[in-house]
Scaffold this motif. Structure first.
Motif, PDB file in Angstrom:
ATOM      1  N   GLY A 397      13.616  -2.834  -6.704  1.00 58.02           N
ATOM      2  CA  GLY A 397      14.469  -2.376  -5.636  1.00 58.02           C
ATOM      3  C   GLY A 397      13.620  -2.705  -4.343  1.00 58.02           C
ATOM      4  N   ALA A 398      14.121  -1.591  -3.626  1.00 56.09           N
ATOM      5  CA  ALA A 398      13.533  -1.802  -2.104  1.00 56.09           C
ATOM      6  C   ALA A 398      12.045  -1.144  -1.989  1.00 56.09           C
ATOM      7  CB  ALA A 398      14.480  -1.115  -1.017  1.00 56.09           C
ATOM      8  N   ILE A 399      11.140  -1.750  -1.392  1.00 61.31           N
ATOM      9  CA  ILE A 399       9.816  -0.785  -1.140  1.00 61.31           C
ATOM     10  C   ILE A 399       9.619  -0.453   0.397  1.00 61.31           C
ATOM     11  CG2 ILE A 399       9.134  -1.946  -3.285  1.00 61.31           C
ATOM     12  CD1 ILE A 399       7.353  -3.999  -1.567  1.00 61.31           C
ATOM     13  N   GLY A 400       8.794   0.305   0.343  1.00 60.69           N
ATOM     14  CA  GLY A 400       8.137   0.467   1.653  1.00 60.69           C
ATOM     15  C   GLY A 400       6.652  -0.039   1.811  1.00 60.69           C
ATOM     16  N   VAL A 401       6.609  -1.204   2.529  1.00 58.08           N
ATOM     17  CA  VAL A 401       4.933  -1.509   2.600  1.00 58.08           C
ATOM     18  C   VAL A 401       4.279  -0.873   3.916  1.00 58.08           C
ATOM     19  CG1 VAL A 401       3.568  -3.491   3.161  1.00 58.08           C
ATOM     20  CG2 VAL A 401       5.886  -3.869   1.943  1.00 58.08           C
ATOM     21  N   VAL A 402       3.482   0.010   3.634  1.00 59.54           N
ATOM     22  CA  VAL A 402       2.842   1.037   4.241  1.00 59.54           C
ATOM     23  C   VAL A 402       1.767   0.680   5.170  1.00 59.54           C
ATOM     24  CG1 VAL A 402       2.142   3.481   4.626  1.00 59.54           C
ATOM     25  CG2 VAL A 402       4.013   2.800   2.971  1.00 59.54           C
ATOM     26  N   GLU A 403       1.808   0.756   6.386  1.00 58.37           N
ATOM     27  CA  GLU A 403       0.303   0.243   7.051  1.00 58.37           C
ATOM     28  C   GLU A 403       0.013   1.886   8.185  1.00 58.37           C
ATOM     29  OE1 GLU A 403      -0.361  -3.904   8.986  1.00 58.37           O
ATOM     30  OE2 GLU A 403       1.592  -3.228   9.475  1.00 58.37           O
ATOM     31  N   ARG A 404      -1.131   2.022   7.918  1.00 58.90           N
ATOM     32  CA  ARG A 404      -1.725   3.243   8.519  1.00 58.90           C
ATOM     33  C   ARG A 404      -2.834   3.029   9.476  1.00 58.90           C
ATOM     34  NH1 ARG A 404      -0.972   8.506   8.970  1.00 58.90           N
ATOM     35  NH2 ARG A 404      -2.686   9.914   9.423  1.00 58.90           N
ATOM     36  N   VAL A 413       6.283   1.923   8.072  1.00 57.65           N
ATOM     37  CA  VAL A 413       6.567   1.596   7.015  1.00 57.65           C
ATOM     38  C   VAL A 413       7.689   0.453   7.134  1.00 57.65           C
ATOM     39  CG1 VAL A 413       7.937   2.318   4.887  1.00 57.65           C
ATOM     40  CG2 VAL A 413       6.804   3.757   5.885  1.00 57.65           C
ATOM     41  N   HIS A 414       7.325  -0.699   6.448  1.00 57.42           N
ATOM     42  CA  HIS A 414       8.020  -1.868   6.611  1.00 57.42           C
ATOM     43  C   HIS A 414       9.028  -1.942   5.217  1.00 57.42           C
ATOM     44  CE1 HIS A 414       5.297  -2.903   9.663  1.00 57.42           C
ATOM     45  NE2 HIS A 414       4.500  -3.089   8.867  1.00 57.42           N
ATOM     46  N   VAL A 415      10.207  -1.811   5.402  1.00 65.24           N
ATOM     47  CA  VAL A 415      11.062  -1.855   4.335  1.00 65.24           C
ATOM     48  C   VAL A 415      11.473  -3.214   3.893  1.00 65.24           C
ATOM     49  CG1 VAL A 415      13.448  -0.927   3.648  1.00 65.24           C
ATOM     50  CG2 VAL A 415      12.254   0.466   5.306  1.00 65.24           C
ATOM     51  N   VAL A 416      11.626  -3.680   2.440  1.00 61.19           N
ATOM     52  CA  VAL A 416      11.293  -4.831   2.185  1.00 61.19           C
ATOM     53  C   VAL A 416      12.192  -4.765   0.857  1.00 61.19           C
ATOM     54  CG1 VAL A 416      10.366  -6.790   1.528  1.00 61.19           C
ATOM     55  CG2 VAL A 416       9.172  -5.446   3.035  1.00 61.19           C
ATOM     56  N   ASN A 417      13.083  -5.829   0.623  1.00 61.17           N
ATOM     57  CA  ASN A 417      13.776  -5.847  -0.738  1.00 61.17           C
ATOM     58  C   ASN A 417      13.879  -7.468  -1.020  1.00 61.17           C
ATOM     59  OD1 ASN A 417      15.007  -5.289  -3.000  1.00 61.17           O
ATOM     60  ND2 ASN A 417      16.598  -4.113  -2.013  1.00 61.17           N
ATOM     61  N   VAL A 461      -2.363  -3.791   1.825  1.00 63.48           N
ATOM     62  CA  VAL A 461      -1.443  -2.523   2.219  1.00 63.48           C
ATOM     63  C   VAL A 461      -1.066  -1.659   1.058  1.00 63.48           C
ATOM     64  CG1 VAL A 461      -0.342  -3.887   4.132  1.00 63.48           C
ATOM     65  CG2 VAL A 461       0.320  -4.235   1.925  1.00 63.48           C
ATOM     66  N   ARG A 462      -0.596  -0.545   1.335  1.00 65.58           N
ATOM     67  CA  ARG A 462       0.104   0.514   0.279  1.00 65.58           C
ATOM     68  C   ARG A 462       1.496   0.337   0.016  1.00 65.58           C
ATOM     69  NH1 ARG A 462       1.418   5.856   0.744  1.00 65.58           N
ATOM     70  NH2 ARG A 462       1.098   6.020   2.974  1.00 65.58           N
ATOM     71  N   VAL A 463       2.031   0.227  -1.121  1.00 63.99           N
ATOM     72  CA  VAL A 463       3.449  -0.006  -1.482  1.00 63.99           C
ATOM     73  C   VAL A 463       3.761   1.258  -1.913  1.00 63.99           C
ATOM     74  CG1 VAL A 463       4.894  -1.390  -2.984  1.00 63.99           C
ATOM     75  CG2 VAL A 463       3.182  -2.606  -1.797  1.00 63.99           C
ATOM     76  N   ARG A 464       5.185   1.609  -1.592  1.00 68.14           N
ATOM     77  CA  ARG A 464       5.943   2.615  -1.832  1.00 68.14           C
ATOM     78  C   ARG A 464       7.155   2.104  -2.520  1.00 68.14           C
ATOM     79  NH1 ARG A 464       7.478   6.492   3.051  1.00 68.14           N
ATOM     80  NH2 ARG A 464       9.167   7.028   1.795  1.00 68.14           N
ATOM     81  N   LEU A 465       7.646   2.835  -3.779  1.00 71.21           N
ATOM     82  CA  LEU A 465       8.872   2.476  -4.167  1.00 71.21           C
ATOM     83  C   LEU A 465      10.020   3.156  -3.452  1.00 71.21           C
ATOM     84  CD1 LEU A 465      10.527   0.558  -6.278  1.00 71.21           C
ATOM     85  CD2 LEU A 465      10.352   2.700  -7.818  1.00 71.21           C
TER      86      LEU A 465
END
Length: 469
Positions: A397-404, A413-417, A461-465
């Motif tokens: 499903g959707a993920i958050g591609v995290v930049e810090r 957080v870039h929300v991508v699906n 980048v770090r990815v968050r479900l």
């Protein structure tokens, strides 16, 4: 011409992060012509100095306990730096700390910044190291004392004088212009506006007469990139014409490079700026789909971007802006792998049983006239297409591609699906708001797809479900 008023500055700090750490000592050498003066002061950081930092620079907690705070020396420092070229070794570090200290006092500090590390690398590329100790040893510099902020500024001043003497003022001035990208602003633009630009990633927008959007650009350093548009040595006619048309500048800061790239792509497509021809051109997105016509007989058909399932693209190959681009790519593949243009649908047979033109010139193995089995041709076709195979969406499903950004202590957080960029957020509430509206947001875009694939493949980048489909 070399800047007439110079300020060489070196700092000691409690650490490397200008957001969390504080200045403990300041040294400034002011130079104007042959007149040189120095000033230094210890600074009470109003927090403990870590033990390893104390051992590193010799400034201990008890050394600064009676020293003035930054707020007490800020006015004098601002006066000494005002109107001068800010010169330092690892200038970004020094400038970042000075700017942050003034920001904590609610004051703005801006200056043109020159890095002597970059000057050393430019003029002495053969040297292995360019730190202060190497500078001291390689250039036989003497300052009366080996360490300390004043000693370091004297060392930089001696290095500067040597560059002027040995390399010439013209070469040094050219190197300064290259670093600063000195702006030559049209009369209708306020120079103070350029000073407000942050040295951080983001997107900038140029507006012209009647507030028409002229151009959207991105950079990892907004200040440097925007100033380069108005550099006095512009040679490209298009760049020069654009710079003269600008009447207003606006910008959006992002946390990192990916955020800037995604925002630029979206704004260009939504706003259609006059000078962004490459990115704003109308896109009739299409892709080749492999379909089985009979057992072992695979053919290609061109499908539109709206009809294709890019979430599960097992049978999709290539992303093309239009039919012509897709066809040209397939023709090149056919020629490279001796595939049959008739089987690929690129050529109509003159009459049944007649070979394609490529076979007549020995560039097709004869699938069109039965000399090569259709199944064999299909296997070779699939092998040739593999370089164009699209990447399947690897998440449920959707993920958050995290930049810090650790220095600024900010996160985005870039929300991508399904390779669709739904939006970017800087808080959990904003993330949830984007997820709630995702069904009607974002269409598949080839630029976004390529950006995300490139960054995610290289683990940038770090990815968050965030949710399941």
């Amino acid at each position: 011409m070399i800047h007439a008023r110079l300020a060489f500055i070196e700092l000691e700090t409690t650490g490397a992060n200008p957001v969390r750490d504080r200045i403990t000592r300041i040294g400034v050498l002011e130079a104007e012509g042959d007149r040189v003066s120095t000033w230094s002061t210890l600074v009470n950081p109003q927090r403990p100095i870590p033990e390893f930092i104390q051992q590193l620079n010799g400034i201990r907690n008890e050394t600064v306990v009676d020293a003035p705070t930054f707020s007490q020396v800020a006015a004098e420092l601002a006066d000494r730096l005002h109107g001068r070229l800010f010169i330092a070794h690892h200038a970004r570090f020094n400038y970042g700390f000075v700017k942050s200290e003034f920001q904590r006092l609610g004051k703005s500090f801006r200056a043109d910044v020159l890095c002597t590390v970059r000057l050393s690398r430019k003029f002495f590329p053969e040297q292995r190291k360019h730190n202060l100790d190497s500078l001291r040893a390689d250039h036989d510099s003497t300052t009366g004392e080996r360490y300390g902020a004043v000693a370091d500024t004297l060392l930089l001043w001696q290095f500067w004088c040597r560059l002027k003497r040995d390399r010439g003022e013209e070469a040094l001035a050219a190197a300064i212009r290259q670093q600063l990208k000195c702006p030559s602003l049209p009369p209708h633009l306020d120079s103070a506006l350029l000073d407000d630009l942050p040295a951080s990633p983001g997107v900038y927008l140029f507006y012209g007469d009647n507030d028409a959007l002229l151009y959207v650009g991105k950079s990892v350093n907004l200040r440097q990139r925007v100033r380069s548009h108005f550099a006095s040595n512009l040679r490209e006619y298009k760049e020069m014409r654009l710079s003269q048309q600008v009447r207003r500048i606006h910008w959006h800061e992002t946390v990192g490079e990916l955020g800037a790239l995604l925002l630029e792509s979206r704004l260009v497509k939504e706003c259609q700026p006059i000078h962004n021809r490459r990115l704003r051109r109308a896109s009739e997105l299409c892709t080749w789909q492999l379909v089985q016509r009979a057992p072992g007989d695979y053919r290609l058909r061109l499908v539109s971007g709206e009809a294709a399932d890019f979430v599960r693209p097992e049978d999709l190959f290539g992303l093309f802006a239009n039919r012509r681009e897709a066809t040209d790519t397939l023709r090149k593949l056919a020629a490279m792998h001796e595939l049959c243009p008739i089987i690929l649908g690129l050529e109509k047979p003159a009459r049944p049983g007649r070979p394609c033109f490529a076979h007549q010139v020995k560039q097709c193995r004869g699938a069109c006239v039965g000399k090569e089995a259709v199944g064999v041709h299909s296997v070779r076709l699939l092998s040739a297409l593999m370089e164009l195979k699209l990447t399947a969406w690897p998440y449920p499903g959707a993920i958050g591609v995290v930049e810090r950004d650790e220095l600024r202590e900010v996160e985005e957080v870039h929300v991508v699906n399904g390779w669709r960029h739904l939006g970017s957020a800087r808080s959990e509430a904003e993330v949830q708001q984007i997820l709630l509206g995702q069904s009607g947001q974002g269409r598949f875009d080839q630029d976004t797809y390529r950006l995300l694939v490139a960054h995610m493949r290289k683990d940038r980048v770090r990815v968050r479900l965030l949710s399941e489909r």
